[in-house]
Design a protein around this motif. Structure first.
Motif, PDB file in Angstrom:
ATOM      1  N   ARG A  59       0.565  -1.493  -0.355  1.00 54.28           N
ATOM      2  CA  ARG A  59       0.161  -0.041   0.037  1.00 54.28           C
ATOM      3  C   ARG A  59       0.639   1.451  -0.224  1.00 54.28           C
ATOM      4  NH1 ARG A  59      -2.765  -1.821   3.630  1.00 54.28           N
ATOM      5  NH2 ARG A  59      -4.361  -2.196   2.723  1.00 54.28           N
ATOM      6  N   GLU A  60       2.268   1.129   0.924  1.00 54.76           N
ATOM      7  CA  GLU A  60       3.147   2.574   0.909  1.00 54.76           C
ATOM      8  C   GLU A  60       3.697   2.799  -0.836  1.00 54.76           C
ATOM      9  OE1 GLU A  60       4.063  -0.460   3.370  1.00 54.76           O
ATOM     10  OE2 GLU A  60       2.310   0.176   3.554  1.00 54.76           O
ATOM     11  N   ASP A  61       4.183   1.473  -1.129  1.00 52.95           N
ATOM     12  CA  ASP A  61       4.576   1.625  -2.734  1.00 52.95           C
ATOM     13  C   ASP A  61       3.781   2.273  -4.123  1.00 52.95           C
ATOM     14  OD1 ASP A  61       6.537   1.075  -1.295  1.00 52.95           O
ATOM     15  OD2 ASP A  61       7.111  -1.068  -1.961  1.00 52.95           O
ATOM     16  N   LEU A  62       2.610   2.473  -3.796  1.00 52.85           N
ATOM     17  CA  LEU A  62       1.628   2.322  -4.594  1.00 52.85           C
ATOM     18  C   LEU A  62       0.480   3.806  -4.689  1.00 52.85           C
ATOM     19  CD1 LEU A  62       0.223   1.052  -6.603  1.00 52.85           C
ATOM     20  CD2 LEU A  62      -1.384   0.923  -4.825  1.00 52.85           C
ATOM     21  N   ALA A  63       0.967   4.448  -5.597  1.00 53.14           N
ATOM     22  CA  ALA A  63       0.170   6.153  -6.345  1.00 53.14           C
ATOM     23  C   ALA A  63      -1.093   6.394  -6.893  1.00 53.14           C
ATOM     24  CB  ALA A  63       1.095   7.155  -6.292  1.00 53.14           C
ATOM     25  N   VAL A  64      -1.582   6.474  -6.553  1.00 50.04           N
ATOM     26  CA  VAL A  64      -3.164   6.798  -7.369  1.00 50.04           C
ATOM     27  C   VAL A  64      -3.333   7.914  -7.796  1.00 50.04           C
ATOM     28  CG1 VAL A  64      -5.112   6.121  -7.973  1.00 50.04           C
ATOM     29  CG2 VAL A  64      -4.098   4.840  -7.309  1.00 50.04           C
ATOM     30  N   SER A  65      -2.944   8.628  -9.030  1.00 48.77           N
ATOM     31  CA  SER A  65      -3.281  10.004  -8.842  1.00 48.77           C
ATOM     32  C   SER A  65      -4.997  10.870 -10.104  1.00 48.77           C
ATOM     33  CB  SER A  65      -2.106  10.993  -9.613  1.00 48.77           C
ATOM     34  OG  SER A  65      -2.354  10.319 -10.718  1.00 48.77           O
ATOM     35  N   ILE A  66      -5.618  11.484  -9.940  1.00 46.43           N
ATOM     36  CA  ILE A  66      -6.537  11.743 -11.402  1.00 46.43           C
ATOM     37  C   ILE A  66      -7.089  13.425 -12.087  1.00 46.43           C
ATOM     38  CG2 ILE A  66      -9.266  11.536 -11.357  1.00 46.43           C
ATOM     39  CD1 ILE A  66      -8.867   9.455  -8.989  1.00 46.43           C
ATOM     40  N   GLU A  74       0.546   4.380 -10.321  1.00 42.96           N
ATOM     41  CA  GLU A  74       2.513   3.850  -9.956  1.00 42.96           C
ATOM     42  C   GLU A  74       2.686   3.155  -9.133  1.00 42.96           C
ATOM     43  OE1 GLU A  74       5.017   7.451 -11.282  1.00 42.96           O
ATOM     44  OE2 GLU A  74       3.198   8.384 -11.686  1.00 42.96           O
ATOM     45  N   THR A  75       4.504   2.708  -9.158  1.00 36.82           N
ATOM     46  CA  THR A  75       4.648   2.706  -7.906  1.00 36.82           C
ATOM     47  C   THR A  75       5.556   3.587  -7.171  1.00 36.82           C
ATOM     48  OG1 THR A  75       5.471   0.902  -8.663  1.00 36.82           O
ATOM     49  CG2 THR A  75       3.487   0.262  -7.613  1.00 36.82           C
ATOM     50  N   ARG A  76       6.309   3.112  -6.573  1.00 30.94           N
ATOM     51  CA  ARG A  76       7.714   4.786  -5.843  1.00 30.94           C
ATOM     52  C   ARG A  76       9.256   3.640  -6.578  1.00 30.94           C
ATOM     53  NH1 ARG A  76       9.266   4.700  -0.490  1.00 30.94           N
ATOM     54  NH2 ARG A  76       9.093   2.361  -0.836  1.00 30.94           N
ATOM     55  N   TYR A  83       4.884  -0.838 -11.480  1.00 35.19           N
ATOM     56  CA  TYR A  83       3.583  -0.907 -11.967  1.00 35.19           C
ATOM     57  C   TYR A  83       3.368   0.249 -12.695  1.00 35.19           C
ATOM     58  CZ  TYR A  83      -0.946  -2.248 -13.878  1.00 35.19           C
ATOM     59  OH  TYR A  83      -1.971  -1.833 -14.168  1.00 35.19           O
ATOM     60  N   LYS A  84       3.000   0.554 -14.148  1.00 36.51           N
ATOM     61  CA  LYS A  84       2.572   2.318 -13.952  1.00 36.51           C
ATOM     62  C   LYS A  84       1.369   2.213 -15.639  1.00 36.51           C
ATOM     63  CE  LYS A  84       5.180   6.809 -15.137  1.00 36.51           C
ATOM     64  NZ  LYS A  84       6.592   7.453 -15.565  1.00 36.51           N
ATOM     65  N   ALA A  85       0.994   3.105 -15.114  1.00 38.09           N
ATOM     66  CA  ALA A  85       0.139   2.650 -16.270  1.00 38.09           C
ATOM     67  C   ALA A  85      -1.344   3.689 -15.960  1.00 38.09           C
ATOM     68  CB  ALA A  85      -1.258   1.393 -16.035  1.00 38.09           C
ATOM     69  N   GLU A  96     -13.630  13.742  -5.881  1.00 39.63           N
ATOM     70  CA  GLU A  96     -13.994  14.247  -3.490  1.00 39.63           C
ATOM     71  C   GLU A  96     -14.954  12.817  -3.601  1.00 39.63           C
ATOM     72  OE1 GLU A  96     -12.831  16.286  -1.925  1.00 39.63           O
ATOM     73  OE2 GLU A  96     -12.090  17.373  -3.693  1.00 39.63           O
ATOM     74  N   ALA A  97     -15.583  12.193  -4.296  1.00 41.96           N
ATOM     75  CA  ALA A  97     -16.443  11.039  -4.043  1.00 41.96           C
ATOM     76  C   ALA A  97     -15.417   9.929  -4.255  1.00 41.96           C
ATOM     77  CB  ALA A  97     -17.643  10.718  -4.381  1.00 41.96           C
ATOM     78  N   THR A  98     -14.247   9.668  -4.722  1.00 42.13           N
ATOM     79  CA  THR A  98     -13.530   8.006  -4.847  1.00 42.13           C
ATOM     80  C   THR A  98     -12.600   7.830  -4.373  1.00 42.13           C
ATOM     81  OG1 THR A  98     -12.760  10.047  -7.288  1.00 42.13           O
ATOM     82  CG2 THR A  98     -11.927   7.582  -6.565  1.00 42.13           C
ATOM     83  N   SER A  99     -13.156   6.485  -3.937  1.00 43.58           N
ATOM     84  CA  SER A  99     -12.268   5.858  -2.883  1.00 43.58           C
ATOM     85  C   SER A  99     -11.113   4.443  -3.769  1.00 43.58           C
ATOM     86  CB  SER A  99     -12.797   4.954  -2.319  1.00 43.58           C
ATOM     87  OG  SER A  99     -13.785   3.914  -2.513  1.00 43.58           O
TER      88      SER A  99
END
Length: 126
Positions: A59-66, A74-76, A83-85, A96-99
């Motif tokens: 979980r700490e290595d993962l980043a999700v951006s919108i 992507e991962t660190r 992983y990067k996509a 605001e309503a995304t999880s």
């Protein structure tokens, strides 16, 4: 070889985006052996649910951006599994309503659809 830059107009942007995505898929399959995880997408009136298998990713290595209608995952750089996509959806996303939830190597994104705001205004007739 002759190189001529292409000037894109706004009218041709959606067509070029699909060509760009096809080219990106081709390159990923050619150089990475098609190992890119493919997401499963379900949709209802209010949101998309995207499920993606990411075994071995913490979980700490993962980043999700919108940004608008584009989701980037992507991962660190230091993560043991890289992983990067990026995925483009047909409608903008309400951040605001995304999880997002990562459980047992499965990333589940619930992406709320942005409701279009009416820009119509009433004016007084004199």
């Amino acid at each position: 070889m002759f190189f001529a830059p292409v000037v894109r107009s706004r009218a041709g942007v959606p067509a070029f985006r699909s060509l760009d995505r096809e080219f990106e898929r081709f390159v990923n399959e050619a150089f990475h052996g098609g190992r890119q995880a493919s997401p499963r997408v379900a949709q209802d009136d209010k949101a998309w649910t995207v499920t993606l298998d990411l075994p071995g990713v913490a979980r700490e290595d993962l980043a999700v951006s919108i940004e608008g209608a584009v989701v980037r995952i992507e991962t660190r750089a230091e993560a043991p599994r890289q992983y990067k996509a990026a995925y483009e959806l047909p409608q903008e996303i309400d951040v605001e309503a995304t999880s997002a939830k990562l459980e047992n190597g499965v990333l589940t994104l619930t992406l709320a659809k942005q409701q279009p705001a009416s820009k119509a205004r009433r004016i007084e007739v004199k």
